[in-house]
Write an enzyme that holds these catalytic residues in place. Structure first.
Site, PDB file in Angstrom:
ATOM      1  N   SER A 204       0.844  -1.193   0.000  1.00  0.00           N
ATOM      2  CA  SER A 204       0.000   0.000   0.000  1.00  0.00           C
ATOM      3  C   SER A 204       0.876   1.237   0.000  1.00  0.00           C
ATOM      4  CB  SER A 204      -0.898   0.005   1.247  1.00  0.00           C
ATOM      5  OG  SER A 204      -1.494   1.274   1.455  1.00  0.00           O
TER       6      SER A 204
ATOM      7  N   TYR B 236      -2.322  -0.345  10.325  1.00  0.00           N
ATOM      8  CA  TYR B 236      -2.371  -0.758   8.919  1.00  0.00           C
ATOM      9  C   TYR B 236      -1.091  -0.331   8.194  1.00  0.00           C
ATOM     10  CZ  TYR B 236      -4.053  -1.330   4.132  1.00  0.00           C
ATOM     11  OH  TYR B 236      -4.185  -1.710   2.822  1.00  0.00           O
TER      12      TYR B 236
END
Length: 261
Positions: A143, A156
């Site tokens: 990501s 995250y």
């Protein structure tokens, strides 16, 4: 033909919805046969039919990436079905959006156990067969949060930063055995995890203003990158993180005021 995956077998984790299905569809369209996975493989039946309609062989297996026994069982079942796994897309992941002060011990463990620990042990299980055969393509899904900080995404972002580092380490570990390991890192894409944010038009406009290409990502923006990293054309690319983010990771800030009407 370049980017031709005919004769290759790909395992994609987390294919019950979202980007996992787009990755699987792109690989199948390039010629790969597919192993689809979900904690509940019954949910994969409609997608399995779609992959077969593309002319590809496919099988669905149950996989919970937070469970070591499930990982070993799923990989064994997949290899028994096809005799090999050439390509792994480590896509299964999850997120809990909270201000840092509200994150609980269990929140942290759920995110890291799924995104980071799960990716490592799935890669380890699949790599054993790849190393024996002297060939493999492992694609860890990361990501843009691996290279930039975002409020509310602490655990995250930590998990995705770990994926980026893990990719480099595994590339060094297994390169001598003919296995490449790369990270495909999407930017801001509308998925089931974050769709509520895209219902806020003010936030969407703010986001697009920060993206040089002035729009969020579309799932098909990832088709070419995932096929490239899975193909023979990426044979001398390993340990890399390919950001597909419209340029937002460049960190550019508008240096000129908006023109007056």
């Amino acid at each position: 033909m370049i980017f031709d995956l005919t004769g290759k077998v790909a395992l994609v984790t987390g294919t019950s919805r979202g980007l996992g299905q787009y990755f699987a569809r792109a690989l199948a369209s390039a010629g790969a046969d597919l192993i689809l996975t979900s904690r509940d493989k019954a949910t994969l039946e409609p997608f399995e039919a779609e992959i077969r309609a593309l002319g590809r062989r496919t099988v669905s297996v149950s996989l919970d990436v937070t469970n070591e026994a499930s990982i070993k069982s799923a990989v064994a079942e997949a290899e028994e079905a096809f005799g090999k796994i050439d390509i792994l897309v480590n896509n299964a992941g999850m997120n809990i959006r909270k201000p840092a002060l509200d994150v609980t011990w269990d929140d942290w463990n759920r995110i890291l156990d799924t995104n980071l620990r799960g990716s490592f042990f799935v890669a380890q299980a699949v790599a054993k067969g790849m190393i024996e055969r002297g060939y493999g393509r492992i694609i860890n899904i990361g990501s843009v949060t691996a290279v930039a900080g975002y409020a509310g995404l602490g655990p995250y972002g930590a998990s995705r930063g770990g994926i980026r580092q893990l990719t480099m380490s595994l590339a060094d570990d297994w390169g001598k055995d003919g296995v490449t390991v790369n990270c495909l890192a999407p930017g801001w894409f509308k998925t089931a995890q974050n769709k509520i944010m895209y219902e806020n038009q003010e936030w969407v406009e703010y986001l697009c203003d920060r993206i040089p290409l002035k729009r969020p990502g579309r799932p098909d923006d990832l088709d070419g990158p995932v096929v490239f990293l899975a193909s023979e054309e990426s044979r001398y690319v390993t340990g890399q993180t390919l950001l597909v983010d419209g340029g937002i990771s460049g960190g550019a800030t508008r240096a000129l005021p908006s023109p007056k009407a």
